[in-house]
Design a protein around this motif. Structure first.
Motif, PDB file in Angstrom:
ATOM      1  N   ARG A  13       0.919  -1.321   0.107  1.00 46.62           N
ATOM      2  CA  ARG A  13      -0.062  -0.195  -0.091  1.00 46.62           C
ATOM      3  C   ARG A  13       1.020   1.012   0.045  1.00 46.62           C
ATOM      4  O   ARG A  13       0.605   2.282  -0.516  1.00 46.62           O
ATOM      5  CB  ARG A  13      -1.133   0.076   1.161  1.00 46.62           C
ATOM      6  CG  ARG A  13      -2.153  -1.035   0.928  1.00 46.62           C
ATOM      7  CD  ARG A  13      -3.092  -0.629   2.147  1.00 46.62           C
ATOM      8  NE  ARG A  13      -4.045  -1.467   1.859  1.00 46.62           N
ATOM      9  CZ  ARG A  13      -4.762  -2.409   2.901  1.00 46.62           C
ATOM     10  NH1 ARG A  13      -4.521  -2.291   4.193  1.00 46.62           N
ATOM     11  NH2 ARG A  13      -5.641  -3.079   2.554  1.00 46.62           N
ATOM     12  N   ASN A  14       1.925   1.197   0.804  1.00 45.19           N
ATOM     13  CA  ASN A  14       2.866   2.374   0.902  1.00 45.19           C
ATOM     14  C   ASN A  14       3.484   2.682  -0.511  1.00 45.19           C
ATOM     15  O   ASN A  14       3.767   3.749  -1.043  1.00 45.19           O
ATOM     16  CB  ASN A  14       3.949   2.404   1.810  1.00 45.19           C
ATOM     17  CG  ASN A  14       4.549   3.762   2.209  1.00 45.19           C
ATOM     18  OD1 ASN A  14       4.091   4.658   1.602  1.00 45.19           O
ATOM     19  ND2 ASN A  14       5.597   3.419   3.014  1.00 45.19           N
ATOM     20  N   CYS A  15       3.912   1.631  -1.200  1.00 43.46           N
ATOM     21  CA  CYS A  15       4.548   1.340  -2.661  1.00 43.46           C
ATOM     22  C   CYS A  15       3.559   2.290  -3.516  1.00 43.46           C
ATOM     23  O   CYS A  15       4.004   2.992  -4.257  1.00 43.46           O
ATOM     24  CB  CYS A  15       4.821   0.362  -3.115  1.00 43.46           C
ATOM     25  SG  CYS A  15       6.183  -0.743  -1.935  1.00 43.46           S
ATOM     26  N   ILE A  16       2.187   1.884  -3.509  1.00 42.30           N
ATOM     27  CA  ILE A  16       1.289   2.281  -4.417  1.00 42.30           C
ATOM     28  C   ILE A  16       1.093   3.783  -4.030  1.00 42.30           C
ATOM     29  O   ILE A  16       0.900   4.453  -5.234  1.00 42.30           O
ATOM     30  CB  ILE A  16      -0.111   1.346  -4.474  1.00 42.30           C
ATOM     31  CG1 ILE A  16       0.475   0.126  -4.911  1.00 42.30           C
ATOM     32  CG2 ILE A  16      -1.076   1.955  -5.061  1.00 42.30           C
ATOM     33  CD1 ILE A  16      -0.776  -0.905  -4.397  1.00 42.30           C
ATOM     34  N   ARG A  17       0.911   4.088  -2.913  1.00 40.74           N
ATOM     35  CA  ARG A  17       0.818   5.506  -2.610  1.00 40.74           C
ATOM     36  C   ARG A  17       1.891   6.565  -2.647  1.00 40.74           C
ATOM     37  O   ARG A  17       1.513   7.562  -2.876  1.00 40.74           O
ATOM     38  CB  ARG A  17      -0.042   5.704  -1.360  1.00 40.74           C
ATOM     39  CG  ARG A  17      -1.485   4.787  -1.128  1.00 40.74           C
ATOM     40  CD  ARG A  17      -1.878   4.747   0.198  1.00 40.74           C
ATOM     41  NE  ARG A  17      -2.918   3.866   0.243  1.00 40.74           N
ATOM     42  CZ  ARG A  17      -3.678   3.732   1.379  1.00 40.74           C
ATOM     43  NH1 ARG A  17      -3.267   3.909   2.466  1.00 40.74           N
ATOM     44  NH2 ARG A  17      -4.622   2.786   1.299  1.00 40.74           N
ATOM     45  N   SER A  18       3.094   5.907  -2.812  1.00 40.70           N
ATOM     46  CA  SER A  18       4.280   6.851  -2.825  1.00 40.70           C
ATOM     47  C   SER A  18       4.355   7.368  -4.232  1.00 40.70           C
ATOM     48  O   SER A  18       4.021   6.836  -5.173  1.00 40.70           O
ATOM     49  CB  SER A  18       5.533   6.065  -2.466  1.00 40.70           C
ATOM     50  OG  SER A  18       5.747   5.155  -3.527  1.00 40.70           O
ATOM     51  N   ARG A  19       5.117   8.371  -4.163  1.00 43.09           N
ATOM     52  CA  ARG A  19       5.276   9.433  -5.464  1.00 43.09           C
ATOM     53  C   ARG A  19       6.411   8.761  -6.114  1.00 43.09           C
ATOM     54  O   ARG A  19       6.579   9.129  -7.391  1.00 43.09           O
ATOM     55  CB  ARG A  19       5.363  10.845  -5.094  1.00 43.09           C
ATOM     56  CG  ARG A  19       4.096  11.439  -4.370  1.00 43.09           C
ATOM     57  CD  ARG A  19       4.308  12.790  -4.311  1.00 43.09           C
ATOM     58  NE  ARG A  19       4.512  13.601  -5.522  1.00 43.09           N
ATOM     59  CZ  ARG A  19       4.058  14.577  -6.235  1.00 43.09           C
ATOM     60  NH1 ARG A  19       3.270  14.972  -5.472  1.00 43.09           N
ATOM     61  NH2 ARG A  19       4.564  15.059  -7.242  1.00 43.09           N
ATOM     62  N   ASP A  44      -6.783   0.843   6.059  1.00 44.40           N
ATOM     63  CA  ASP A  44      -6.091   1.769   6.549  1.00 44.40           C
ATOM     64  C   ASP A  44      -4.649   1.312   7.063  1.00 44.40           C
ATOM     65  O   ASP A  44      -3.718   2.167   7.180  1.00 44.40           O
ATOM     66  CB  ASP A  44      -6.781   2.579   7.580  1.00 44.40           C
ATOM     67  CG  ASP A  44      -8.074   3.317   7.232  1.00 44.40           C
ATOM     68  OD1 ASP A  44      -8.129   3.466   5.968  1.00 44.40           O
ATOM     69  OD2 ASP A  44      -9.036   3.320   8.034  1.00 44.40           O
ATOM     70  N   VAL A  46      -1.048   0.609   6.672  1.00 42.86           N
ATOM     71  CA  VAL A  46       0.058   1.156   5.831  1.00 42.86           C
ATOM     72  C   VAL A  46       1.321   0.961   6.715  1.00 42.86           C
ATOM     73  O   VAL A  46       1.439   1.544   7.882  1.00 42.86           O
ATOM     74  CB  VAL A  46       0.029   2.316   5.296  1.00 42.86           C
ATOM     75  CG1 VAL A  46       1.216   2.974   4.405  1.00 42.86           C
ATOM     76  CG2 VAL A  46      -1.138   2.417   4.140  1.00 42.86           C
TER      77      VAL A  46
END
Length: 182
Positions: A13-19, A44, A46
Motif C-alpha cells: 500500500r505504501n508503494c502504491i501511494r508513494s510518489r 487503512d 500502511v
C-alpha cells in the motif's frame, strides 16, 4: 521485502501511494508458508518505509534480517533457546531506507550481531548493515559482527539445489554459536 502477509499488505500500500519509484521484493518462499500468514490488517493499514520490527526479544545476540531470512532466524532462535542462547530477531522490512535506529539499539543491548540474508555474503546488502553496525556500535560489541548468506555459487531452481545453496537455520545456529563463544 516483507516476511509476513500483513507486512506485504502494508508495504505494498505504501508503494502504491508513494510518489517515487519503488521496488517491492516478494520472497517466493513465503507464498505458501503457513507461518507467514496473518489476519487481514484492514483497509487503512500502511507500513512506512524504513520502519523495522523486533520479531523476537533477546539478550545475547541480535540477528538482523529481512524476507525469508526472518523466518530462518526465528527457527534458529527457537533451537538456540534450548541451549540457553537468547536471540533478538530484527526484521528490517525495508532496505532503502532501512531502520538503522532499531538495529543499533538492539546491538547496543546485546553486544553481538549476526546479519542473515539470501544474497551472497561477499558483495551482498548485509555487508552494508555490518559496516554501519561497526561504525556506530563498535565500542558496544563483544565479538565481531558475522554474516550468513547464500553459498558463492549460482542458485539452481530445483528445491534440492536451493536447499544446498541458500541459508538455512543450521547455518544460522552454527554462526550464532561462533559469535556467542568468541
Amino acid at each position: 521485502t516483507p516476511a509476513f502477509a500483513d507486512d506485504a499488505v502494508g508495504l505494498l500500500r505504501n508503494c502504491i501511494r508513494s510518489r517515487g519509484v519503488t521496488m517491492f521484493l516478494e520472497p517466493k518462499f513465503l507464498y505458501n508458508y503457513k507461518q507467514a500468514f496473518g489476519p487481514e490488517p484492514g483497509d487503512d493499514f500502511v507500513i512506512p518505509f524504513g520502519k523495522g520490527k523486533v520479531r523476537r526479544e533477546g539478550e545475547d545476540i541480535t540477528i538482523v534480517s529481512y524476507g525469508t531470512g526472518v523466518h530462518l532466524s526465528l527457527h534458529a532462535s527457537d533451537e538456540l533457546a534450548k541451549e540457553g542462547i537468547s536471540c533478538e530477531v530484527v526484521d528490517l522490512r525495508t532496505l532503502a531506507p532501512w531502520d538503522r535506529g532499531i538495529v543499533m539499539e538492539s546491538v547496543r543491548k546485546t553486544g553481538r550481531a549476526l546479519v542473515v540474508h539470501e544474497d551472497k555474503v561477499f558483495g551482498g546488502f548485509g555487508g552494508e548493515i555490518v559496516a554501519e553496525i561497526m561504525k556506530d556500535c563498535f565500542t558496544y560489541l563483544d565479538a565481531p559482527v558475522e554474516r550468513v548468506g547464500s553459498k558463492d555459487v549460482p542458485v539452481g531452481f530445483a528445491k534440492e539445489y536451493e536447499a544446498a545453496t541458500l541459508p538455512n537455520p543450521k547455518d544460522i545456529v552454527e554462526r550464532v554459536r561462533k559469535v556467542c563463544n568468541f
